[in-house]
Design a protein around this motif. Sequence first.
Motif, mmCIF file in Angstrom:
data_model
loop_
_atom_site.group_PDB
_atom_site.id
_atom_site.type_symbol
_atom_site.label_atom_id
_atom_site.label_comp_id
_atom_site.label_asym_id
_atom_site.label_seq_id
_atom_site.Cartn_x
_atom_site.Cartn_y
_atom_site.Cartn_z
ATOM 1 N N ASP A 1 0.822 -1.208 0.000
ATOM 2 C CA ASP A 1 0.000 0.000 0.000
ATOM 3 C C ASP A 1 0.858 1.262 0.000
ATOM 4 N N ARG A 2 1.820 1.356 0.904
ATOM 5 C CA ARG A 2 2.612 2.574 1.033
ATOM 6 C C ARG A 2 3.570 2.760 -0.136
ATOM 7 N N LEU A 3 4.153 1.672 -0.617
ATOM 8 C CA LEU A 3 5.072 1.773 -1.745
ATOM 9 C C LEU A 3 4.338 2.218 -3.001
ATOM 10 N N HIS A 4 3.148 1.691 -3.215
ATOM 11 C CA HIS A 4 2.355 2.093 -4.379
ATOM 12 C C HIS A 4 2.001 3.578 -4.315
ATOM 13 N N GLU A 5 1.622 4.057 -3.121
ATOM 14 C CA GLU A 5 1.250 5.465 -2.977
ATOM 15 C C GLU A 5 2.446 6.378 -3.180
ATOM 16 N N LEU A 6 3.574 6.042 -2.565
ATOM 17 C CA LEU A 6 4.756 6.895 -2.695
ATOM 18 C C LEU A 6 5.256 6.939 -4.137
ATOM 19 N N ARG A 7 5.296 5.798 -4.792
ATOM 20 C CA ARG A 7 5.761 5.782 -6.179
ATOM 21 C C ARG A 7 4.769 6.452 -7.105
ATOM 22 N N GLY A 8 3.478 6.259 -6.825
ATOM 23 C CA GLY A 8 2.460 6.876 -7.671
ATOM 24 C C GLY A 8 2.467 8.387 -7.605
ATOM 25 N N LEU B 1 5.585 10.823 6.523
ATOM 26 C CA LEU B 1 4.793 9.898 7.331
ATOM 27 C C LEU B 1 4.611 8.571 6.600
ATOM 28 N N LEU B 2 4.355 8.656 5.302
ATOM 29 C CA LEU B 2 4.225 7.435 4.506
ATOM 30 C C LEU B 2 5.555 6.691 4.412
ATOM 31 N N LYS B 3 6.655 7.454 4.276
ATOM 32 C CA LYS B 3 7.972 6.815 4.225
ATOM 33 C C LYS B 3 8.277 6.102 5.539
ATOM 34 N N LEU B 4 7.919 6.732 6.653
ATOM 35 C CA LEU B 4 8.132 6.091 7.946
ATOM 36 C C LEU B 4 7.377 4.768 8.014
ATOM 37 N N GLY B 5 6.106 4.794 7.605
ATOM 38 C CA GLY B 5 5.317 3.567 7.617
ATOM 39 C C GLY B 5 5.916 2.497 6.728
ATOM 40 N N LEU B 6 6.388 2.897 5.534
ATOM 41 C CA LEU B 6 6.984 1.938 4.611
ATOM 42 C C LEU B 6 8.259 1.336 5.197
ATOM 43 N N LEU B 7 9.136 2.167 5.726
ATOM 44 C CA LEU B 7 10.426 1.682 6.206
ATOM 45 C C LEU B 7 10.281 0.782 7.425
ATOM 46 N N VAL B 8 9.379 1.151 8.345
ATOM 47 C CA VAL B 8 9.179 0.322 9.532
ATOM 48 C C VAL B 8 8.616 -1.034 9.137
#
Length: 690
Positions: free
Chosen positions: A251-258, A311-318
């Motif tokens: 979910d987070r990777l798709h949003e960040l890349r999109g 915030l999204l990057k934090l969620g993705l990395l964790v």
Amino acid sequence: MTPSIADRFGVTDALFSLKCLAAAALAYYLALTFQFPKPFWSVMTAYIVASPMTGAVHSKALFRLSGTAIGAAVAVILLPNLRGSPEFLTLALAGWLGLCIYLAVIDRTARAYMYLLAGFTAILVSMPIIDRPEAVFNTAVSRVQEIALGFFCAGLVHSLVFPRSVSDRLLARVDAIVLDAERWSIDTLDEASTVRLARDRRQLALDIAELHQLSIHLPFDTGRRRLRVGAVRALQQQLAILAPLAAAVEDRLHELRGEGHADARLDRLAAQARDWLDRDDGGYREEAATLRRRAQALEPEVGPDMAAPDLLKLGLLVRLGELIEAHCHCRDLRRQLHAPSRAAVSTDVPALLGSAVPRALHEDRGMALRSGLNAVATVCVAVAFWRLTAWPSGDGAVMIAAICCSLFAGFDQPAVLLNKFLAGWVIATFAAIAYAFAILPRVTEFGVLIAVLAPYLLVGGSLLARPPRALMATGLLLGLLNTVGLNEEYAEHFPTFINVAIAQLAGAVLSVVMLRIFSTVGAGRSAERIVQASWRDIGRFDAPGAPAPGAWIGVALDRIGLLAPRLVATGGNPGAALLDGLNDLRAGAALLRLGKLERSLRGDAAAALAAARQAVAAHYRAQAAARMAITPPKMLESTIDHGIRTLAACEPAHAREGVLALLTLRRVFFPHGHPPGRPPAPDGILDRAA
């Protein structure tokens, strides 16, 4: 898993069928030697407990023997005490059967065999002697002896003659299942197609369910090596943890890349994680630790002025770090299962084994109650017809009806399955006529008898080893053995034979009719019930007594595994529905984490978490009451946003976990940002946090 040459050419099925025939012949010979009154029960039992895996034969035999003994004891208690009240006796036996079926449908483990046998054995013992209650004790003892002998012979033959170990089968599946889990994570990091990711989700849910079913028989395995049940349970837990983590990373990777917020460092880390998953060498643990340290180094600092992309990057990395750790644990446990000794293969294995608990499973009490009541009604109708018509062979209809209601309880469309069994029984009835009146009268020796039965039994046994044909094969085998009457001496009378055959078919047909009336739910409605059960559970997560996150994840994944075949049967979009199930899993786990965190907070932070938890739980209660998905209210969005602002201002130890859990809820309910028409939030933490 690619089938072996033996499987491909039917050698394995033929060998299994030969072992079944040998066990049945041995049981029949010993039953005749011991002068049991109905030797054919020993023969049928040898086929009833047959399984390609030796451990499964032993577990089924143990639970079925226990159930038989319990059912026989119930008959010994009820029949003499209710001998003067046939109506109350019928209700008592039917009620006992209904209770046992209720417990079996809820249980969903190998122990369910015990409940089913306890239910219909009481009827099998009682009905033939309902007018002679003084014979109940001898009849009950004989029935237990006959069935115990069948169990013993089946276990002996399947253990000594080319045994197939549950452990060997499970080890092969563990290798494939761990690879399936890694494939999902690789496809996630590669941004694979929606169809492929949906297939990966479904496959992992089904893999975990298969692993659970195989592990049930491990304690009864007799192979050269027996796997530790605790190690298998620990692997199940780690695989279950992978599901929400992979969904969160996806979910987070798709949003960040999109949205163009995935920088070069994130892409490089994702590529490194993908390469690590794609190979399995001896240094995987050290490389996994390095990847987790790199992910931690890239984590943005949590604070009240944190931008939404951060915030999204934090969620993705964790979650990516946790995903790598979970995959590392899966590899450790796979190595532990393959290890020749019980010495730990890594420093993490003892803790993983110590935390392993039995997997929690979905319970559908409504379906269980429906199945139990159907059995009660079926038995009462069958007994009433038998007694009112004074049909000499009517007890056979009652017994077959009780067996059919038991064996097919808990299925969405039991009548459809029972039709396959009934088709085999009809074929077996005609075969029994040919055997009883054209072949068996000319047989005078035991060896010749086995020889003339062998062609039919060998064909039926080979079909029994093939899941798509197993139901019809069961009807073919039990129909012949039960109807032809393999007793000590041949003594068939054609009118009596036909009467018994018609009564048994009538019992099976009555079961089909009653199951269609009472127990047919349909795949679509069954899928809805499973989804609504998750909604009801999450709706109670704001109250005391909520489960541990691990237990909830186990139940939720079990439900996803149950959903998959039902969604395929409905012809709908299984990928979207399974993704919704994963979102519910993530929301429930986030609520449980917030509940644990809330107990360590005070003041505004605790109040903000409590408000968010109550709002989310209230939304799920509303969905459960409406029996349909409803649009999340704007109040829920603002409540979650307020919680994120409040937690972001807390001390770092509490802020990080709370913000991540609240972000999970926001991504579950509002994945596409703010609804149209609403003014955008000011720059800062909620700028693009949706």
